[in-house]
Design an enzyme around this catalytic site. Sequence first.
Site, PDB file in Angstrom:
ATOM      1  N   PHE A  73       0.809  -1.233   0.000  1.00 35.16           N
ATOM      2  CA  PHE A  73       0.000   0.000   0.000  1.00 35.16           C
ATOM      3  C   PHE A  73       0.840   1.280   0.000  1.00 35.16           C
ATOM      4  CE2 PHE A  73      -2.349  -3.192   2.514  1.00 35.16           C
ATOM      5  CZ  PHE A  73      -3.443  -3.375   1.700  1.00 35.16           C
ATOM      6  N   LYS A  87       4.135   1.693  -4.507  1.00 35.71           N
ATOM      7  CA  LYS A  87       5.210   1.201  -5.396  1.00 35.71           C
ATOM      8  C   LYS A  87       4.698   1.053  -6.826  1.00 35.71           C
ATOM      9  CE  LYS A  87       5.829  -2.618  -3.091  1.00 35.71           C
ATOM     10  NZ  LYS A  87       4.770  -2.434  -2.080  1.00 35.71           N
ATOM     11  N   GLU A 143       6.329  -6.363  -8.587  1.00 35.08           N
ATOM     12  CA  GLU A 143       6.341  -7.526  -7.673  1.00 35.08           C
ATOM     13  C   GLU A 143       7.621  -8.329  -7.842  1.00 35.08           C
ATOM     14  OE1 GLU A 143       4.211  -7.553  -5.396  1.00 35.08           O
ATOM     15  OE2 GLU A 143       2.388  -6.615  -6.168  1.00 35.08           O
ATOM     16  N   GLN A 153       9.880  -9.116  -5.898  1.00 35.24           N
ATOM     17  CA  GLN A 153      10.250 -10.047  -4.807  1.00 35.24           C
ATOM     18  C   GLN A 153       9.803 -11.476  -5.082  1.00 35.24           C
ATOM     19  OE1 GLN A 153       7.773  -7.822  -4.486  1.00 35.24           O
ATOM     20  NE2 GLN A 153       5.984  -8.976  -3.850  1.00 35.24           N
ATOM     21  N   CYS A 167       0.114   3.987   8.297  1.00 30.50           N
ATOM     22  CA  CYS A 167      -0.183   2.899   9.228  1.00 30.50           C
ATOM     23  C   CYS A 167      -1.704   2.771   9.394  1.00 30.50           C
ATOM     24  CB  CYS A 167       0.476   3.161  10.579  1.00 30.50           C
ATOM     25  SG  CYS A 167       0.081   1.902  11.806  1.00 30.50           S
ATOM     26  N   CYS A 190      -2.494   3.580  13.336  1.00 26.65           N
ATOM     27  CA  CYS A 190      -2.315   4.875  14.020  1.00 26.65           C
ATOM     28  C   CYS A 190      -2.122   6.065  13.077  1.00 26.65           C
ATOM     29  CB  CYS A 190      -1.147   4.799  14.994  1.00 26.65           C
ATOM     30  SG  CYS A 190       0.460   4.887  14.184  1.00 26.65           S
ATOM     31  N   CYS A 236       3.490  -0.273  15.589  1.00 29.24           N
ATOM     32  CA  CYS A 236       2.256  -1.069  15.494  1.00 29.24           C
ATOM     33  C   CYS A 236       2.473  -2.420  14.808  1.00 29.24           C
ATOM     34  CB  CYS A 236       1.185  -0.292  14.744  1.00 29.24           C
ATOM     35  SG  CYS A 236       0.663   1.231  15.556  1.00 29.24           S
TER      36      CYS A 236
HETATM   37  P1  ADP Z   1       1.881  -0.933  -3.518  1.00 29.80           P
HETATM   38  O1  ADP Z   1       2.203  -1.292  -4.944  1.00 29.80           O
HETATM   39  O2  ADP Z   1       3.067  -0.373  -2.769  1.00 29.80           O
HETATM   40  O3  ADP Z   1       1.199  -2.043  -2.761  1.00 29.80           O
HETATM   41  P2  ADP Z   1      -0.127   0.743  -4.742  1.00 29.80           P
HETATM   42  O4  ADP Z   1       0.615   1.647  -5.684  1.00 29.80           O
HETATM   43  O5  ADP Z   1      -0.809  -0.456  -5.345  1.00 29.80           O
HETATM   44  O6  ADP Z   1       0.852   0.289  -3.555  1.00 29.80           O
HETATM   45  O7  ADP Z   1      -1.268   1.543  -3.977  1.00 29.80           O
HETATM   46  C1  ADP Z   1      -1.059   2.788  -3.348  1.00 29.80           C
HETATM   47  C2  ADP Z   1      -2.445   3.380  -3.077  1.00 29.80           C
HETATM   48  O8  ADP Z   1      -3.126   2.555  -2.130  1.00 29.80           O
HETATM   49  C3  ADP Z   1      -2.452   4.743  -2.451  1.00 29.80           C
HETATM   50  O9  ADP Z   1      -2.315   5.792  -3.388  1.00 29.80           O
HETATM   51  C4  ADP Z   1      -3.836   4.779  -1.792  1.00 29.80           C
HETATM   52  O10 ADP Z   1      -4.806   5.178  -2.730  1.00 29.80           O
HETATM   53  C5  ADP Z   1      -4.104   3.324  -1.461  1.00 29.80           C
HETATM   54  N1  ADP Z   1      -4.008   2.954  -0.039  1.00 29.80           N
HETATM   55  C6  ADP Z   1      -4.828   2.084   0.594  1.00 29.80           C
HETATM   56  N2  ADP Z   1      -4.428   1.890   1.874  1.00 29.80           N
HETATM   57  C7  ADP Z   1      -3.330   2.656   2.070  1.00 29.80           C
HETATM   58  C8  ADP Z   1      -2.440   2.894   3.202  1.00 29.80           C
HETATM   59  N3  ADP Z   1      -2.627   2.277   4.375  1.00 29.80           N
HETATM   60  N4  ADP Z   1      -1.410   3.729   3.020  1.00 29.80           N
HETATM   61  C9  ADP Z   1      -1.222   4.356   1.834  1.00 29.80           C
HETATM   62  N5  ADP Z   1      -2.011   4.183   0.752  1.00 29.80           N
HETATM   63  C10 ADP Z   1      -3.058   3.343   0.847  1.00 29.80           C
HETATM   64 MG    MG Z   2       2.076  -3.053  -6.032  1.00 29.98          MG
HETATM   65 ZN    ZN Z   3       1.195   2.756  13.758  1.00 31.84          ZN
END
Ligand code: ADP
Ligand code: MG
Ligand code: ZN
Length: 199
Positions: free
Chosen positions: A18, A21, A89, A91, A145, A148, A180
Site C-alpha cells: 500500500f 510502489k 512484484e 520479490q 499505518c 495509528c 504497530c
Molecule cells: P503498492 O504497490 O506499494 O502495494 P499501490 O501503488 O498499489 O501500492 O497503492 C497505493 C495506493 O493505495 C495509495 O495511493 C492509496 O490510494 C491506497 N491505499 C490504501 N491503503 C493505504 C495505506 N494504508 N497507506 C497508503 N495508501 C493506501
Molecule cells: Mg504493487
Molecule cells: Zn502505527
Amino acid sequence: MPYFQQFYGLEVICGPMFSGKSEELIRRLRRAQIARQRVQVFKPAIDNRYSQDCIVSHSELSLQARVVNSSAEILDLLDDRVEVVGIDEVQFFDQGIIRVCDKLANLGKRVIVAGLDTDFRGIPFEPVPQLMAIADYVTKTLAVCHRCGAPASRTQRMSATRDRVVVGAVDCYEARCRRCHDPDLPDQLTMSLKDGTTL
Ligand code: ADP
Ligand code: MG
Ligand code: ZN
C-alpha cells in the site's frame, strides 16, 4: 531534433504493501511512453490478484504487462530495441533476476523494478536487498499505518499462516509503522484458533 542522452541503469522502488510502489512504477513508465521511448513491462505469474496481463495499483491505475514464470523468460521475451524495462512484484522472482537486471542495465537500458523490501516479519525479502545494493537509484516508499496513521514501513499479515508468500486479498494485510507492527501476529492467531477462539 536534438538528441538527449537518456538515463540508463537500475532503479529500485521498494517499501511495504500500500505504499504506492506500483503507482510510482506506472508513473515512471507512462512518462517514458510519453517521451516515445520503447517500454516493456513484466510481472511474475504468481501475482494474479487483479488482472492477468496488467500491473495494477490499489488506486486502480494499470498498465499492460507480460506475465512471466521466471527471470530467464524476461530475456527470452525482450525486444532488443526496448529502452525501458519495468518489472512489478520483483520479490516473487528467482535470484536470477539480479543478473538479468544488471545485464539489461549494462546494455544501456533503463530498468525500473518495484517490490517489497521486507516480508510480513520485517525480514529482507530476497532478491530485493541484492537489487537495492546494485541499483543506481533506490526509492523507499512509505504507506500510512492502518492502526495509528503514522508513516508505515512494514507489512502486517492478518491471517494465521507462516508461509512467506500468501498472495492475497487486501484484507490479509495491513500497512503498519514500526510501533504497530507485530511480526508474531500470525503465530498468535494460530494459537488462539487452536484454543477454539475465533479471529
Ligand atoms: P503498492 O504497490 O506499494 O502495494 P499501490 O501503488 O498499489 O501500492 O497503492 C497505493 C495506493 O493505495 C495509495 O495511493 C492509496 O490510494 C491506497 N491505499 C490504501 N491503503 C493505504 C495505506 N494504508 N497507506 C497508503 N495508501 C493506501
Ligand atoms: Mg504493487
Ligand atoms: Zn502505527
